[in-house]
Design a protein around this motif. Structure first.
Motif, short mmCIF file in Angstrom:
data_model
loop_
_atom_site.label_atom_id
_atom_site.label_comp_id
_atom_site.label_asym_id
_atom_site.label_seq_id
_atom_site.Cartn_x
_atom_site.Cartn_y
_atom_site.Cartn_z
N SER A 1 -3.37 10.54 -6.56
CA SER A 1 -4.10 9.29 -6.80
C SER A 1 -3.27 8.12 -6.30
O SER A 1 -2.07 8.26 -6.02
CB SER A 1 -4.34 9.12 -8.30
OG SER A 1 -3.14 8.73 -8.95
N GLY A 2 -3.89 6.95 -6.21
CA GLY A 2 -3.19 5.76 -5.70
C GLY A 2 -1.93 5.44 -6.49
O GLY A 2 -0.87 5.18 -5.92
N LEU B 1 -3.53 -0.94 -7.46
CA LEU B 1 -3.58 0.01 -8.58
C LEU B 1 -4.43 -0.46 -9.75
O LEU B 1 -4.60 -1.65 -9.98
CB LEU B 1 -2.16 0.28 -9.07
CG LEU B 1 -1.17 0.79 -8.03
CD1 LEU B 1 0.15 1.11 -8.69
CD2 LEU B 1 -1.71 2.01 -7.31
N GLN C 1 0.62 8.05 -5.77
CA GLN C 1 1.19 7.85 -4.43
C GLN C 1 2.23 6.72 -4.45
O GLN C 1 3.26 6.81 -3.79
CB GLN C 1 0.10 7.50 -3.41
CG GLN C 1 -0.77 8.69 -3.05
CD GLN C 1 -1.73 8.38 -1.91
OE1 GLN C 1 -1.52 7.46 -1.13
NE2 GLN C 1 -2.78 9.17 -1.82
N GLN C 2 1.92 5.68 -5.22
CA GLN C 2 2.88 4.57 -5.28
C GLN C 2 4.18 5.04 -5.94
O GLN C 2 5.26 4.70 -5.50
CB GLN C 2 2.26 3.37 -6.00
CG GLN C 2 2.99 2.05 -5.82
CD GLN C 2 3.20 1.64 -4.37
OE1 GLN C 2 3.91 2.31 -3.62
NE2 GLN C 2 2.60 0.54 -3.96
N ARG D 1 0.85 -1.19 0.00
CA ARG D 1 0.00 0.00 0.00
C ARG D 1 0.87 1.22 0.00
O ARG D 1 1.75 1.34 0.85
CB ARG D 1 -0.88 0.03 1.25
CG ARG D 1 -1.94 -0.99 1.19
CD ARG D 1 -2.88 -0.94 2.38
NE ARG D 1 -3.83 -2.01 2.23
CZ ARG D 1 -4.85 -1.98 1.38
NH1 ARG D 1 -5.08 -0.89 0.65
NH2 ARG D 1 -5.66 -3.00 1.25
#
Ligand SMILES: Nc1ncnc2c1ncn2[C@@H]1O[C@H](COP(=O)(O)OP(=O)(O)OP(=O)(O)O)[C@@H](O)[C@H]1O
Ligand SMILES: [Mg+2]
Length: 259
Positions: free
Chosen positions: A151-152, A180, A155-156, A93
């Motif tokens: 966004s995810g 994702l 963020q990653q 995460r």
């Protein structure tokens, strides 16, 4: 940059529980190695031993050897903080620090390690890491806004930038795409392909297509049953593992005839 990892007779424990047993493997520099295998077989556990994040759990310890370019990561006098600087980790995460800006997130690890880095150097380092993580264009006008506003997938990539900013030798990624969407997943996969020119990369994934797409070598881990230790069944060139593995268990797993 980019170092070779070697495990020799590695056993990994959580207190009395032997979670992983007898791992012997070599992970080559400037390549991507994927770890696959069923849930609970110890993929994350093995990954965490490689940057000494395993032992932060109470009662957790390791037997055997883990060598980084021949040097024992668990040797006497080795500073775990120094190991973690050389061996960066990206988690399943994305975990940006919520109260920090994008820029502060990128530089978080650098600040922990380094005494004083002047403003110009900070800006340069931040841009370089964000470019390296393929995120620069998307965030260059909002570096001072919170990292949690991305966004995810972004963020990653921010977490990848944070890891790269430390200029590690090795990059460990534990299911970095599991949260994702397909587009962000492909962006991360492209990025992994670029990063392997400079880093040794190990990625854990449950997605076999992903393992086949991004990795040069694949290690298959398995577990005989609940409470039994996980084992590395075989490791080799990804093409071979997915077409003609040596072990029946590997064949069963990759063809979905499992359990
Ligand atoms: N903090 C912990 N304390 C005790 N046991 C743990 C801990 N973390 C993991 N384990 C145990 O170690 C074994 C391996 O777990 P691990 O998380 O490495 O598996 P995994 O292959 O990464 O699984 P998944 O694919 O579900 O992520 C499991 O039996 C698990 O229950
Ligand atoms: Mg895991």
């Amino acid at each position: 940059m980019s170092k070779r990892i070697e495990a020799k007779d590695l056993n990994i424990y959580y207190g009395k529980f032997r979670a992983v047993e007898g791992v012997n493997m070599v992970i080559e520099p400037r390549s991507v190695t994927a770890f696959i295998g069923p849930s609970g077989c110890g993929k994350s556990t093995v990954l965490r031993t490689m940057n000494r994040m395993h032992e932060v759990i109470n009662g957790a310890y390791v037997e055997g050897k883990l060598l980084l370019d021949g040097e024992d990561l668990y040797g006497p006098g080795v500073d775990p903080v120094n190991v973690r600087r050389q061996v960066g980790m990206v988690f399943q995460r994305p975990n940006p620090f919520p109260t920090m800006s994008i820029k502060e997130n990128v530089l978080a690890g650098v600040h922990l390690n380094n005494k004083r880095v002047n403003q110009a150097t900070q800006d340069e380092l931040c841009e370089k890491a964000l470019r390296g993580a393929n995120l620069w264009e998307e965030v260059k006008n909002r570096l001072d806004l919170p990292g949690s506003g991305l966004s995810g997938g972004q963020q990653q990539r921010l977490c990848i930038a944070r890891a790269i900013a430390m200029q590690p030798e090795v990059l460990l990624m534990d299911e970095p795409c599991s949260a994702l969407d397909p587009i962000s997943t492909l962006a991360i996969e492209d990025l992994i392909q670029e990063l392997k020119e400079n880093y040794t990369i190990v990625i854990v994934t449950h997605n076999m297509q992903q393992a086949a797409r991004v990795s040069d070598r694949t290690g298959f881990f398995n577990i005989a049953g609940t409470g039994a230790p996980g084992k590395l069944i075989e490791i080799g060139p990804t093409e071979k593992i997915f077409s003609k593995p040596d072990q029946q268990a590997t064949e069963d797993y990759i063809t979905g005839r499992f359990g």
